[in-house]
Design a protein around this motif. Structure first.
Motif, short mmCIF file in Angstrom:
data_model
loop_
_atom_site.label_atom_id
_atom_site.label_comp_id
_atom_site.label_asym_id
_atom_site.label_seq_id
_atom_site.Cartn_x
_atom_site.Cartn_y
_atom_site.Cartn_z
N LEU A 1 0.83 -1.21 0.00
CA LEU A 1 0.00 0.00 0.00
C LEU A 1 0.87 1.26 0.00
O LEU A 1 1.78 1.38 0.81
CB LEU A 1 -0.94 0.02 1.21
CG LEU A 1 -2.28 -0.70 1.02
CD1 LEU A 1 -2.09 -2.20 1.06
CD2 LEU A 1 -3.28 -0.27 2.08
N CYS B 1 -3.29 0.34 -3.07
CA CYS B 1 -2.61 -0.96 -3.11
C CYS B 1 -2.21 -1.27 -4.55
O CYS B 1 -3.07 -1.36 -5.43
CB CYS B 1 -3.51 -2.07 -2.57
SG CYS B 1 -2.69 -3.69 -2.56
N CYS C 1 -3.15 -7.50 -1.75
CA CYS C 1 -3.91 -6.41 -1.09
C CYS C 1 -4.71 -6.84 0.11
O CYS C 1 -5.22 -5.98 0.85
CB CYS C 1 -4.83 -5.75 -2.13
SG CYS C 1 -3.93 -4.98 -3.50
N LYS D 1 -9.21 3.86 0.92
CA LYS D 1 -8.38 2.72 0.56
C LYS D 1 -8.81 2.21 -0.83
O LYS D 1 -9.99 1.91 -1.04
CB LYS D 1 -8.52 1.62 1.61
CG LYS D 1 -8.01 2.07 2.99
CD LYS D 1 -8.36 1.11 4.09
CE LYS D 1 -9.84 1.10 4.43
NZ LYS D 1 -10.30 2.41 4.97
N TYR E 1 -11.49 -2.21 1.77
CA TYR E 1 -11.26 -1.22 0.71
C TYR E 1 -12.53 -0.44 0.41
O TYR E 1 -13.62 -1.01 0.29
CB TYR E 1 -10.73 -1.91 -0.55
CG TYR E 1 -9.28 -2.30 -0.42
CD1 TYR E 1 -8.26 -1.43 -0.76
CD2 TYR E 1 -8.93 -3.54 0.11
CE1 TYR E 1 -6.93 -1.77 -0.60
CE2 TYR E 1 -7.61 -3.90 0.28
CZ TYR E 1 -6.61 -3.01 -0.08
OH TYR E 1 -5.29 -3.35 0.09
N LEU F 1 -4.87 5.67 0.26
CA LEU F 1 -4.04 4.48 0.37
C LEU F 1 -4.28 3.65 -0.88
O LEU F 1 -5.40 3.20 -1.12
CB LEU F 1 -4.38 3.67 1.62
CG LEU F 1 -4.13 4.32 2.98
CD1 LEU F 1 -4.56 3.37 4.09
CD2 LEU F 1 -2.67 4.70 3.14
N LEU G 1 -5.40 3.51 8.04
CA LEU G 1 -6.36 2.48 7.60
C LEU G 1 -7.78 2.85 8.01
O LEU G 1 -8.74 2.54 7.30
CB LEU G 1 -5.98 1.11 8.18
CG LEU G 1 -4.77 0.40 7.56
CD1 LEU G 1 -4.44 -0.86 8.35
CD2 LEU G 1 -5.04 0.05 6.10
N ILE H 1 -8.32 -5.83 5.00
CA ILE H 1 -8.39 -4.38 4.80
C ILE H 1 -9.68 -4.06 4.05
O ILE H 1 -9.91 -4.56 2.95
CB ILE H 1 -7.17 -3.89 4.01
CG1 ILE H 1 -5.89 -4.21 4.79
CG2 ILE H 1 -7.27 -2.40 3.72
CD1 ILE H 1 -4.62 -4.01 3.99
#
Length: 391
Positions: A151, A162, A302, A220, A309, A160, A215, A307
């Motif tokens: 990231l 990825c 990723c 993201k 997104y 952010l 995060l 995470i």
């Protein structure tokens, strides 16, 4: 989620240790970067949501996953949809006098097209949520530095990104450099400068508290591509063109193990890796050399089940979706992600037609197994089966 510690790797492009995937002819590539997932999922036992649509959208190979209602909050965001016609505004530079707001022309677009795109993006997130929920028992509960090492951080616009190589990541990095004030025009940034590692911050370079803060508060983003098309694109780029690093590190060992009678010249240079040899290498439980980010599964790069997104874009619709995203985060209205190719520019862009021609060189069993290898990417990112002869 908690952030733990994990050893960092010194080279971005190569995993120095190849994780034991426990492959068989039915191996489906289901694991985490920590080697936690080892179970196999027979391809016919698909989750119920995979059956919502069977027809690929023309050009995208994305299955129809329906539409979702748009809330009042989301409708406000729809006003930021970029114009469909970029012919009058194709600059990729940022003017110091440009206000960080949406240009007036953006609001004149047909709202229905924006709503359709927004619904598609929301549906992708919902699909990911359902799939991750199905496999949550196999997903680690701690985010480590290892999970965020791909990231990139842009603090000014709180992004952010990825990177998924061969899915537009070079041009997206150019755009991040412009957003960060590292350059005024994405078109002028050379390929080697983009990947030098000196201009963009990576999330794993921050301390635990700083990682978790970003995060939790930043947008993201990840972009994906049809898995086998991406794999063929990587093969063509790294093995069909001069590339001392990949030929030496990967080519020599691949030729040595999978070619019956290699010449001395091939063993010395590593040049001339055949596509069927590359496929053998990917499917080998005991690879002679580790994996690489250019053909690693996107979900392993990723970690979308760890995470959450906010934006899952598709390479097949890069221009519309990336520029929609830039408007959402408040980027200058004249900034767009470039679409040019400066690495091996004479090569024809890898398409599904080209991909099919490469896979015609290997057996039906090999096609099935390589589909199994990328199966979770097909499932998570809702791509249709690439070949008619797959189960």
């Amino acid at each position: 989620m908690k952030l733990g510690n994990s050893p960092r790797q010194s080279r971005e492009t190569l995993s120095t240790q190849d994780h034991d995937r426990g492959k068989s002819d039915k191996y489906l590539g289901i694991r985490t970067t920590e080697g936690i997932l080892s179970g196999q999922i027979p391809p016919m036992q698909l989750p119920h949501f995979e059956m919502r649509g069977q027809n690929a959208t023309p050009g995208s190979r994305e299955q129809d996953i329906g539409t979702l209602p748009v809330s009042k909050k989301h409708r406000k965001l729809l006003k930021t949809c970029p114009p469909n016609d970029h012919s009058k505004n194709n600059s990729t530079s940022v003017s110091s006098s440009s206000p960080i707001s949406v240009s007036s022309s953006s609001s004149s677009v047909d709202p229905s097209s924006c709503e359709k795109l927004f619904n598609t993006l929301e549906a992708r997130k919902q699909l990911m949520k359902e799939i991750c929920s199905k496999y949550k028992s196999n997903i680690p509960k701690t985010i480590t530095h290892h999970h965020v090492k791909h990231l990139f951080v842009e603090d000014k616009y709180k992004l952010l990104y990825c990177q998924v190589p061969k899915a537009g990541c070079t041009n997206w990095k150019r755009t991040l450099m412009v957003l960060a004030g590292q350059a005024s025009n994405a078109q002028n940034i050379k390929h080697d400068i983009v990947h030098s590692g000196k201009h963009l911050k990576k999330l794993d370079s921050f301390k635990r508290q700083e990682i978790m803060h970003r995060l939790a508060t930043y947008t993201k983003v990840m972009f994906v591509r049809e898995p086998l098309e991406r794999m063929v694109s990587a093969y063509r780029d790294k093995f069909e063109n001069p590339n001392k690093y990949y030929h030496s590190l990967f080519g020599k060992k691949i030729i040595s193990k999978y070619r019956a009678k290699p010449s001395k010249a091939a063993l010395k240079t590593g040049s001339g890796v055949m596509f069927k040899e590359f496929v053998q290498y990917l499917l080998d439980v005991h690879r002679p050399v580790g994996m690489d980010v250019h053909w690693e599964q996107a979900n392993q790069l990723c970690n979308p089940c760890l995470i959450n997104y906010d934006f899952i874009g598709k390479f097949e619709n890069m221009e519309e979706e990336s520029n929609f995203l830039l408007r959402l985060v408040g980027a200058p209205p004249n900034l767009m992600v470039p679409s040019f190719k400066d690495r091996n520019p004479k090569d024809e862009k890898t398409s599904m037609q080209i991909t099919e021609s490469y896979f015609s060189q290997v057996s039906t069993l090999a096609r099935q197994r390589i589909y199994d290898f990328y199966y979770m990417d097909y499932l998570m990112f809702n791509y249709s089966k690439p070949f008619n002869d797959l189960y």
